[in-house]
Design an enzyme around this catalytic site. Structure first.
Site, PDB file in Angstrom:
ATOM      1  N   HIS A  63       0.386  -0.926  -0.086  1.00  0.00           N
ATOM      2  CA  HIS A  63      -0.180  -0.102  -0.008  1.00  0.00           C
ATOM      3  C   HIS A  63       1.076   1.113   0.241  1.00  0.00           C
ATOM      4  CE1 HIS A  63      -3.603   2.486   1.457  1.00  0.00           C
ATOM      5  NE2 HIS A  63      -2.622   2.976   1.479  1.00  0.00           N
ATOM      6  N   GLU A  64       2.084   1.315   0.801  1.00  0.00           N
ATOM      7  CA  GLU A  64       2.630   2.860   1.531  1.00  0.00           C
ATOM      8  C   GLU A  64       3.321   3.005  -0.434  1.00  0.00           C
ATOM      9  OE1 GLU A  64       2.449   4.860   2.923  1.00  0.00           O
ATOM     10  OE2 GLU A  64       1.012   4.088   3.683  1.00  0.00           O
ATOM     11  N   HIS A  67       2.264   4.593  -3.524  1.00  0.00           N
ATOM     12  CA  HIS A  67       2.416   5.740  -2.595  1.00  0.00           C
ATOM     13  C   HIS A  67       3.789   6.252  -3.509  1.00  0.00           C
ATOM     14  CE1 HIS A  67      -1.789   6.125  -1.213  1.00  0.00           C
ATOM     15  NE2 HIS A  67      -1.230   6.027   0.199  1.00  0.00           N
TER      16      HIS A  67
END
Length: 392
Positions: A63-64, A67
């Site tokens: 998820h990170e 980004h």
């Protein structure tokens, strides 16, 4: 968030985990083991629970990382991705340059989590065809649910959640006012944090559910982070378009790392009136920062043999800046404590050319509020302690 355990690099991005992530892994393992009870033997249940917990942490990392990778593709420098107690943090050294990039970066994480949820669901359906009540099927379904919750929760419209970034990007795009957008997202985050805190308290008191503590922790974190973002928005308004060169002290007094502390105390630095000094290596590259309190912590008899470098504090990556860098980018990535910290400004060759302290930032903000330039026209640089004429 300082990493405790390095996890390598992906796409050139440094990955790490804070020690508090061990608590998260333990909690996930316990929850998943309770969920799997009765599906297999105790050894299989706990082995599967640990594997599932690690898989969920990997999903948090993905998820990170999404980004960060999208940020890199949009020209934003990424320092690291660090996992911690409440999830993960993508450490970006600067803000997105336009609303579209801001929106793409914000959506990358939740879309990745929802994509992982879809894959886990399909894998769970395939596993159910072989062993419907087995632990593997149960773990895949759990991963699908948890990643769905992660993706949807992060889309809630309040900073610092991804949904708050989406809200900021949309308002920024429609109004062209970045400050207004950031303020709206931060205030929404404060409201959301308060709401989660109240729900957690109600769940704990009225229902007696320990899970209320988790909501309270999330609510407190969102409130604190949103307040920090609101403060940063105000700082951005005050600093405006100021550059590092507008505020820095040129040619600051630098202390060689190899000097004994006693030599520093006999040098011109002792009479300079400065409270914080950059520390440089033999080539003039800044490597640390030292304050009088750091030197005072060394016992007097040891000051003749203890070097300044060993008493100084290493400069974090965020405390190095370029003179043509926006000042707000520096202020947003590093906290300068009065009389303790500083930002070293370096040239193209990496050598020290300037210094920014907390006093410089406060002065720039105050002058900007009065409609004045960050600093007056007459600025006096401070000769380096390593320059000719300075005696240790």
């Amino acid at each position: 968030m300082r990493q405790t355990f390095p996890l390598g690099r992906i796409a050139g991005i440094r990955l790490g985990a804070h020690w508090s992530m061990l608590v998260t892994v333990g909690l996930f393992t316990w929850v998943l083991a309770s969920y799997l009870t009765g599906t297999a033997s105790t050894v299989v249940v706990w082995t599967t629970a640990v594997s599932g917990a690690v898989a969920l942490c990997a999903a948090l990392l993905a998820h990170e990382l999404a980004h960060s990778i999208v940020a890199q593709h949009n020209g934003v420098q990424v320092e690291a991705v660090v996992l911690w107690l409440l999830g993960g943090v993508s450490e970006l050294s600067e803000e997105a340059r336009d609303a579209r990039a801001d929106l793409r970066i914000a959506l990358a994480g939740p879309l990745t989590s929802l994509g992982i949820a879809a894959v886990a669901f399909l894998a769970g359906a395939a596993a159910a065809a072989v062993d419907q009540d087995g632990p593997i099927t149960a773990v895949l379904v759990w991963l699908a649910v948890m990643n769905t919750v992660l993706g949807l929760f992060n889309l809630l419209p309040g900073a610092p959640l991804d949904g708050g970034r989406v809200l900021r990007a949309v308002i920024w795009r429609r109004t062209g006012d970045r400050l207004r957008a950031a303020t709206a997202a931060a205030r929404s985050g404060q409201f959301l944090g308060t709401l989660l805190l109240m729900i957690g308290i109600a769940e704990l008191i009225l229902l007696g559910h320990v899970g209320g503590l988790w909501l309270m922790l999330l609510g407190w974190f969102l409130q604190s982070a949103a307040h920090a973002e609101l403060t940063l928005a105000g700082l951005r308004h005050r600093l405006g378009h100021s550059m590092v060169r507008d505020v820095m002290t040129a040619r600051p007094m630098a202390i060689p790392a190899a000097w004994p502390i006693a030599a520093l105390l006999r040098s011109d630095a002792a009479d300079s009136g400065h409270r914080v000094f950059p520390v440089v290596d033999d080539t003039g590259h800044p490597v640390a920062v030292v304050a009088w309190s750091d030197l005072a912590a060394v016992a007097a008899p040891a000051r003749t043999t203890t070097t300044v470098g060993s008493a100084a504090r290493a400069l974090p990556a965020g405390a190095l800046a370029r003179e043509d860098e926006p000042l707000i980018d520096v202020a947003s990535r590093v906290v300068l404590r009065p009389n303790l910290d500083a930002v070293a400004v370096v040239g193209e060759d990496g050598r020290l050319i300037g210094l920014i302290t907390s006093t410089d930032l406060v002065l720039a903000c105050d002058r900007s509020a009065l409609g004045l330039p960050p600093r007056g026209r007459h600025r006096t640089g401070h000769p380096s302690a390593t320059s000719e004429g300075t005696t240790p």
